[in-house]
Design an enzyme around this catalytic site. Sequence first.
Site, short mmCIF file in Angstrom:
data_model
loop_
_atom_site.label_atom_id
_atom_site.label_comp_id
_atom_site.label_asym_id
_atom_site.label_seq_id
_atom_site.Cartn_x
_atom_site.Cartn_y
_atom_site.Cartn_z
N THR B 32 0.85 -1.18 0.00
CA THR B 32 0.00 0.00 0.00
C THR B 32 0.89 1.24 0.00
O THR B 32 1.88 1.24 0.71
CB THR B 32 -0.87 0.00 1.28
OG1 THR B 32 -1.53 -1.27 1.37
CG2 THR B 32 -1.86 1.14 1.30
N GLU B 65 9.88 -6.91 -2.43
CA GLU B 65 10.35 -5.81 -3.27
C GLU B 65 11.83 -5.97 -3.60
O GLU B 65 12.28 -5.57 -4.67
CB GLU B 65 10.13 -4.47 -2.57
CG GLU B 65 8.67 -4.07 -2.44
CD GLU B 65 8.02 -4.59 -1.17
OE1 GLU B 65 8.63 -5.42 -0.47
OE2 GLU B 65 6.88 -4.16 -0.87
N ARG B 115 5.22 7.16 0.57
CA ARG B 115 4.54 6.79 1.82
C ARG B 115 5.51 6.90 2.99
O ARG B 115 6.71 6.73 2.84
CB ARG B 115 4.00 5.35 1.66
CG ARG B 115 3.60 4.69 2.93
CD ARG B 115 3.15 3.25 2.71
NE ARG B 115 3.31 2.51 3.96
CZ ARG B 115 3.02 1.23 4.12
NH1 ARG B 115 2.54 0.53 3.12
NH2 ARG B 115 3.21 0.63 5.28
N ASN B 1013 -4.32 -8.51 3.52
CA ASN B 1013 -4.40 -7.12 3.95
C ASN B 1013 -4.31 -6.14 2.78
O ASN B 1013 -4.93 -5.09 2.79
CB ASN B 1013 -3.29 -6.82 4.96
CG ASN B 1013 -3.49 -5.50 5.64
OD1 ASN B 1013 -4.56 -5.22 6.15
ND2 ASN B 1013 -2.48 -4.66 5.62
#
Lengths: 336, 1190
Positions: B32, B65, B115, B1013
């Site tokens: 996210t 990642e 973020r 999630n």
Amino acid sequence: MDLHTQYLGLTLASPLVPSASPLSRSLDSCRRLEDAGAGALILWSLFEETLTAETESSARFLSEQFTGFAEADSFLPDHRDFTPVLDLYLEHIAKLKASLGIPVIASLNGVTPGGWVRHAQALEQAGADALELNVYYVAADPDEDGAAVEERYLALLSALRHQVKLPINMKLSPAFSAVANMVRRLEAAGANGVALFNRFYQPDINLDSLRLRPVLNPSTSAESLLAMRWIALLHGRVGLSLGATGGVHGPEDALKLLLAGADVVHLCSLLLREGPRALGRVRAGIAEWMEAQGFETLADFRGRMSALAVPNPAEFERGNYVQVLDSFKSATGVMI
Amino acid sequence: MSQATMVTLDGNEAAAYIAHLTNEVIAIYPITPSSNMGEWADEWSSLQVPNLWGTVPEVIEMQSEAGAAGAIHGALQGGALATTFTASQGLLLMIPNMYKIAGELSSMVMHVSARSLAAQALSIFGDHSDVMACRSTGFALLCSASVQEVMDFALIAQAATLQGRIPFVHFFDGFRTSHEINKIERLAHATVRALIDDDLVRAHRDRALNPDHPVIRGTSQNPDVYFQGRESVNPWYQALPGVMETVMARFAALTGRRYGLFEYVGAPDAERVILLMGSGIGAAEETVEHLTARGEKVGLVKVRLYRPFDPQRLVAAIPATASRIAILDRTKEPGADGEPLYKDVLTALAQAVADGERELMPRVSGGRYGLSSKEFTPAMVKAVFDELARERPKRTFTLGILDDVGHTSLDWDPAFRPDAATGVTACVFYGLGSDGTVSANKNSIKIIAEETPNFGQGYFQYDSKKAGAVTVSHLRFGPRPIRGSYLVGDGEARFVACHQPVFLSRYDMLDKAAPGAVFLLNTPTPPERVWDELPRRMQGQILDQGLSLHVIDAYGIAGRTGMGRRINTIMQTAFFAISGILPQDEAIARIKEAVKKTYGRKGQGLLERNFAAIDAALAGLHRVAIPDRVTSTFDRPPVVPAEAPAFVRQVTAVLMANQGDRLPVSLMPADGTWPTATTRFEKRRLGLELPQWDEDLCTQCGKCPLVCPHAAIRAKVYPEERLAAAPAGFQSAPIKGKDFPAGHRVTYQVAPDDCTGCGLCVDVCPIRDRQDPQRKALNMAPIEARHDLEVPRWDFFLGLPEFDRTRLDPGKIKHAMMLQPLFEFSGACVGCGETPYIKLATQLFGDRMLVANATGCSSIYGGNLPTTPYAVNPDGRGPSWNNSLFEDNAEFGLGLRLAVDKQTDQARTLVRRLAGQIGGELAAGLLGADQSSEAGIFEQRERIALLKERLAALDLPEAQFLAGLCEHLARRSVWIIGGDGWAYDIGYGGVDHVLAAGRDVNLLVLDTEVYSNTGGQTSKATPLGAVAKFSAGGKPTFKKDLAMMAMAYENVYVAQVAFGAKDVQTIRAFLEAESFPGPSLIIAYSPCIAHGVDLSHNLRQQDLAVESGHWPLFRYDPRKAAAGENPLHLDSKPPSIPYRDFIGTETRFSVLARTHPEDAERFLRLAQKHVATRFSLYEQLAHLAVAKQE
């Protein structure tokens, strides 16, 4: 050997007709069934519940994924507009008709004369040669009497009869108080054939979770005797086609049913277990037996052991019961 | 210039559009707020959408990642055009490869929805902390400020990287830009084609590794040349700003949109200037326009290309007249004397002055703003200009918070509105996540923005709950492009909608209403009685602001039209009917078209009932006659009771009331330490029904508390005399069984405000009334009649004493469920399949638990503010919890174990050494304690208490040292908890190492078979043939057998459990795992809403999974091997139902039969065979003869 038979007004090259099962989902296995000698093919059943459940679940879990989570606005990808079950079924019928030479029989499974019966027209238009209606109904309500249950079958048949001109085959359970009468009434209401008998999933109890679970155990040869009795009793007494289903595991089982008067014999558990080639073995076994017996056509021996053809038809009725009891021996150490 | 196509989309889709069009290999990993970019790319590739060169980009999901960065590095070295998408911790994991990629001058653009980083806490929201951590990688850093810019800059970066050979991070603000929906001009393929030079693509390919022209890269260099090598790239970095300008000029020629590396807007002779990058530019530009229109000499420099940093171009962009400059950073560098942009600009100005290129050295201030998507509004921008006008502006300041510790914050006037707000229609909608408000609003924006000349903007706020999540939708419409990069403010909304009547007493929704605004309320109350149900404050606002009030019974209409509880299209219809934004007929026609588009061919019935609901909505709307005065006698109740702890009243309650923005710095725990046991103060009352206990029928089996995901039904045994004080109707029964003392009673009690109404307790209840089999020992009943009765009963229940743990046998469900759960009322989904396992662990071991929790669902419902479900027992003991990261959870938990063991070891040494002083008997007792049972642990705690007393009396340094360590003499239970994304993928290396390390830790894998999630992406736990994000065509490979891999170590306790299928086995596994003095791994089947099944069937799905062979149950205990027994014990039977019967019940599987029928059948055949062979393999292993170990 000439194995031709008349079934639902259709002429089949063989009395061996695979009943509704997942095998019919694949074009390839359908071809293999035809190659093995199937006279016709009944498609897997289109369930009333499937049609409604699919609509609801695709709405809820695909079209309306309202999560309200910052990190996830959906869970399942929904970027393909997909074909509903009914359309897939229709496409499948069309494909089978294009690639098979044998008749293709569509199968509907339901218990209420709801909107799904309307789909029968679509099946007819898609090219189905006949329809099988499987009324998978357990009469569990103590307030519903046998007459009401029978009416349910007749109402469903009538609803379907109004929709289509196709031959209709009714797949019945053995749980009727007057099977013979019921078959006759179905014939009067427009049925072109009956398949005897349907097998129900039996609920079992899970001892760990204390919940019920459905179980469908494969049939055994012993079960074919139930159909054999009723076909023997009905042969020659009703005008519609008689199909025997349940417990056909080899040529012997099939032959007995044909001798009792079945127009066709359905196969399922055997094919699921051993594949389409098993049908070929049954066919070969029939041919071999005919040769040994000197029969050249199916008509030569079909119904030869029906109630009308045997010297003591009562053996198909109560007399049979006494004999069986007499032949039963208890296991060692068991007192009865 | 090509014909402009206007589209309505968000920043993530805009970036993904260009990335997919201009790349060949896309390696992704969900995080996210960037996951959607990968999802878009995956979707387009799965639909065979080609890129610019006619080939469909290869999209591959990696295990992390770091893996995605490695794959991209390889793809670039292989000559492909490659990209990835990420954010936050994901970007940090890519940093090592970013040095490599930049060091090799490889052309690529990665797209980052910037973020916050996890520091004192994790945050999923937006700021530049992650990008700023990449400053030294050698990547160019290019920042977009709006959705339009995201699309434009994605292309500009792609063209520039091919020309300049410097790889790019193209970033934009997470959520504010990544998730903002706006109407923008889509770049035509012809434009993209014109800007991407195929000769440069060819040059990129020619640099690839190729055995036909072999070279070597990635050499190891030594002191003689490494340094020179690092300096060799300087010309490319010096050239890149020029390259960018060229590309931007070509872009302007193609599109008419002109960008610069640093763009100035404002008064040409500005005295006060601010600089910033990112979405805050929208608010800043509106403010500058507003102030300059009033003659103020102010200006704004928009920073676009932050790296390579070009000081000359920057200084040139700042008017020479500027004497006061503020540089705003959306990041924080603790310990630095200023944030990065501030320092860079300050240095550039100082050098320019020193070099004589600029006369005046302005006074320069640096401000921090917008961390974790903190609001940044025109009022705050004006506060900066006001500060700059002061004689001595603060050199360092913060914006948007009240810093009463460092006194850095600037005050702002919340009433300030820029001119840009004029002519814009703002609307706010309060809804639940599950009621479809957000999707209806997204749809409304599309209708207005795509079907009319108007522009539209949508931004959506979410709370941190999964069950009963509250959403606030902020929509703006107007004739000009909408740049306002901030929420609809107080007094701004022309339309306020409340989609849930329960919100009336929870949120001050009408604070947002502008004078004369329309207020739409969904309520079952008839219009003539609605007024009386509004709180006093709300009535006052309606009268003072002259608001009109409209009501609709959306749930009633939904019920009557077959929509169930889906009210989205009903409320959307009501919005269009009364907001006047579109002519009503036209709006209704558009809604119906949208419905058709949504449901496609999936069912005529769905269309028909939606249409019926739309028509009924119009008929069901009523305008309420407003009296001339406030008549209500009530207001919002206090958020928490007066007896709540001070911290809960001062801090937690403010967060719960949605007023956290108002909390000052001084009230924030500086090191991220928060109290546990706070969910009990958050009374959410989500359930529509509550379970009703029938104490006469009940056999007291304990299954209902076991399956409850929210610990909202509890069992307690207590002395009969306690009932004397019981409230009326308190239910109770004599406790059954010889295990309990005489004169004791039992109560199964529901927590009426905490039950979510999932019904699992009723589902599991095995006892039916023989007279009426529909009735069980537990039955759901509507909450209205029961709630107020149950509240005092629940309070009384809580006050009853806990039964003595040492007298319970936790191996029996009935006994185990008498243990107090120390995990309660979490924000997990209704019917969650994970939380019963955590709850069980806390019942069995909670008073001695240390929890390491991987990031994911369990860290969100376990640790997301405002409240914490981990609780404490009457002694004040309970789980102590921390979430380190996603990727390192096993190692983090191991670290906890090492710390405990080391301190225990020291404590034991000191006890031995001080045995003479503390008493030999006590010392021997402490050192020889058997803590394998509750009684043993209790006795050890008693000894420790005595030890503390004796140590306090000893005036010895060693005694005091031991006092600080002695609590570790009591048993500690270390639990490492996380989902399959962690255990199978990103954290697998750590899991493997920790299992191999042999230390006493317990790994609990809550296996939902997807990344739940972040939205259901495929993990290596996803089964064959299941549809998930990134596996739209069904996962083509089998689920990884993690248990088998762990068993291969032979020293690991391994259990595979499913509490809904065999609860006794689950409890046994937990007890055995915890008692095993080495590593334990419990893999727990956890049905999830991502499976596409109603979680009221949670238990049934577990049964089906086990019976079909999908989830065999077993336990592998190395202790048995040591005793000469086979360590593997199968706890489930061979597959007994067809695999088809399991998968047919879950949309994740069944949808494949619709979208890819042939593949679905093939996967089914393979899976059916697989479950049989795997079970057979386990069976064989379980029957191998084992020799007794020496």
